[in-house]
Design a protein around this motif. Structure first.
Motif, PDB file in Angstrom:
ATOM      1  N   CYS A   1       5.699   6.129  -3.151  1.00  0.00           N
ATOM      2  CA  CYS A   1       4.971   6.400  -4.400  1.00  0.00           C
ATOM      3  C   CYS A   1       5.237   5.361  -5.498  1.00  0.00           C
ATOM      4  O   CYS A   1       6.375   5.068  -5.854  1.00  0.00           O
ATOM      5  N   LEU A   2       4.144   4.836  -6.032  1.00  0.00           N
ATOM      6  CA  LEU A   2       4.243   3.841  -7.102  1.00  0.00           C
ATOM      7  C   LEU A   2       3.909   4.465  -8.461  1.00  0.00           C
ATOM      8  O   LEU A   2       3.668   3.755  -9.433  1.00  0.00           O
ATOM      9  N   GLY A   3       3.874   5.789  -8.491  1.00  0.00           N
ATOM     10  CA  GLY A   3       3.676   6.481  -9.768  1.00  0.00           C
ATOM     11  C   GLY A   3       2.255   6.429 -10.287  1.00  0.00           C
ATOM     12  O   GLY A   3       2.018   6.629 -11.476  1.00  0.00           O
ATOM     13  N   ALA A   4       1.310   6.169  -9.405  1.00  0.00           N
ATOM     14  CA  ALA A   4      -0.095   6.129  -9.835  1.00  0.00           C
ATOM     15  C   ALA A   4      -0.913   7.062  -8.941  1.00  0.00           C
ATOM     16  O   ALA A   4      -2.040   6.746  -8.543  1.00  0.00           O
ATOM     17  N   CYS A   5      -0.331   8.238  -8.642  1.00  0.00           N
ATOM     18  CA  CYS A   5      -0.935   9.174  -7.682  1.00  0.00           C
ATOM     19  C   CYS A   5      -2.338   9.594  -8.101  1.00  0.00           C
ATOM     20  O   CYS A   5      -3.180   9.891  -7.251  1.00  0.00           O
ATOM     21  N   GLY A   6      -2.589   9.641  -9.399  1.00  0.00           N
ATOM     22  CA  GLY A   6      -3.908  10.057  -9.891  1.00  0.00           C
ATOM     23  C   GLY A   6      -4.995   9.055  -9.551  1.00  0.00           C
ATOM     24  O   GLY A   6      -6.179   9.338  -9.739  1.00  0.00           O
TER      25      GLY A   6
ATOM     26  N   VAL B   1       0.836  -1.194   0.000  1.00  0.00           N
ATOM     27  CA  VAL B   1       0.000   0.000   0.000  1.00  0.00           C
ATOM     28  C   VAL B   1       0.875   1.249   0.000  1.00  0.00           C
ATOM     29  O   VAL B   1       1.749   1.393   0.854  1.00  0.00           O
ATOM     30  N   CYS B   2       0.597   2.128  -0.960  1.00  0.00           N
ATOM     31  CA  CYS B   2       1.356   3.376  -1.056  1.00  0.00           C
ATOM     32  C   CYS B   2       0.964   4.305   0.083  1.00  0.00           C
ATOM     33  O   CYS B   2      -0.212   4.486   0.372  1.00  0.00           O
ATOM     34  N   GLN B   3       1.991   4.904   0.725  1.00  0.00           N
ATOM     35  CA  GLN B   3       1.701   5.806   1.850  1.00  0.00           C
ATOM     36  C   GLN B   3       2.318   7.192   1.632  1.00  0.00           C
ATOM     37  O   GLN B   3       2.462   7.964   2.561  1.00  0.00           O
ATOM     38  N   THR B   4       2.697   7.469   0.389  1.00  0.00           N
ATOM     39  CA  THR B   4       3.287   8.786   0.103  1.00  0.00           C
ATOM     40  C   THR B   4       2.179   9.851  -0.006  1.00  0.00           C
ATOM     41  O   THR B   4       1.009   9.498  -0.168  1.00  0.00           O
ATOM     42  N   GLY B   5       2.584  11.142   0.072  1.00  0.00           N
ATOM     43  CA  GLY B   5       1.677  12.286   0.152  1.00  0.00           C
ATOM     44  C   GLY B   5       0.322  12.164  -0.527  1.00  0.00           C
ATOM     45  O   GLY B   5      -0.713  12.122   0.159  1.00  0.00           O
ATOM     46  N   PRO B   6       0.273  12.111  -1.861  1.00  0.00           N
ATOM     47  CA  PRO B   6      -1.036  12.096  -2.525  1.00  0.00           C
ATOM     48  C   PRO B   6      -1.930  10.925  -2.074  1.00  0.00           C
ATOM     49  O   PRO B   6      -3.140  11.096  -1.905  1.00  0.00           O
ATOM     50  N   CYS B   7      -1.352   9.767  -1.845  1.00  0.00           N
ATOM     51  CA  CYS B   7      -2.163   8.641  -1.369  1.00  0.00           C
ATOM     52  C   CYS B   7      -2.568   8.872   0.084  1.00  0.00           C
ATOM     53  O   CYS B   7      -3.700   8.563   0.477  1.00  0.00           O
ATOM     54  N   MET B   8      -1.671   9.460   0.860  1.00  0.00           N
ATOM     55  CA  MET B   8      -1.991   9.718   2.268  1.00  0.00           C
ATOM     56  C   MET B   8      -3.145  10.722   2.375  1.00  0.00           C
ATOM     57  O   MET B   8      -4.101  10.514   3.128  1.00  0.00           O
TER      58      MET B   8
HETATM   59  S1  FES Z   1       1.593   8.859  -3.907  1.00  0.00           S
HETATM   60 FE1  FES Z   1       0.678   6.921  -4.066  1.00  0.00          FE
HETATM   61  S2  FES Z   1       1.072   6.394  -6.113  1.00  0.00           S
HETATM   62 FE2  FES Z   1       2.048   8.284  -5.917  1.00  0.00          FE
END
Ligand code: FES
Length: 165
Positions: free
Chosen positions: A125-130, A83-90
């Motif tokens: 980030c997995l590059g799918a922030c959108g 599970v992505c936990q970087t900014g946009p996903c958070m």
């Molecule tokens: S922040 Fe989750 S895919 Fe980029």
């Protein structure tokens, strides 16, 4: 003792040939992927084997394997939730999704269910922030996660596991 099949060894040679003479170290990431595909995770023995194939020091393999979250340094379940936990996903609620998965599966981050089916990992980030919040499951992305979506995915995995047995 760890040893690739003839087919995998040929693949390793093919990968090494992509790089200039003497630069076989550049092949470390694709060869680690091959090893993880074969064994499911990277033990010290596996990493030492990769080092011997590439004729580099084991530490040079450890440095790479421990840096990237895509490499598993301990055994994982049949289904790996990354599970992505970087900014946009958070911002889109990945924390709640992680908490929900923990509660549904009864495991913490980095743990595997006792039946060996599920492992939960958090990644950057997995590059799918959108498509946040999202996770990787095997070779596929699961996007716009909600609690309902998580329930569906868990059920799908359980069904597939039944079919695989
Ligand atoms: S922040 Fe989750 S895919 Fe980029």
């Amino acid at each position: 003792m760890i040893k690739f099949s003839e087919e995998k060894l040929n693949k390793v040679q093919e990968i090494i040939r992509r790089y200039p003479e003497g630069k076989q170290k550049s092949a470390v990431i694709p060869v680690l992927h091959l090893a993880q595909e074969e064994y499911g995770w990277l033990s010290a023995e596996t990493m030492d084997y990769v080092a011997s194939l590439l004729r580099i020091e084991p530490i040079e393999v450890y440095e790479v394997a421990t840096f990237y979250s895509m490499f598993n340094l301990k055994p994982v379940g049949k289904f790996l939730f990354e599970v992505c936990q970087t900014g946009p996903c958070m911002i889109s609620g990945s924390d709640n999704i992680i908490e929900y998965i923990k509660q549904r599966l009864g495991i913490g981050v980095g743990e595997t269910t006792p039946d060996g089916l599920f492992t939960l990992k958090t990644v950057e980030c997995l590059g799918a922030c959108g498509y946040a919040p999202m996770m990787q499951l095997g070779k596929h992305y699961r996007e716009h996660l909600t609690k309902d979506r998580v329930d569906q995915i868990i059920e799908e995995c359980r069904k597939n596991a039944g079919m695989l047995n």
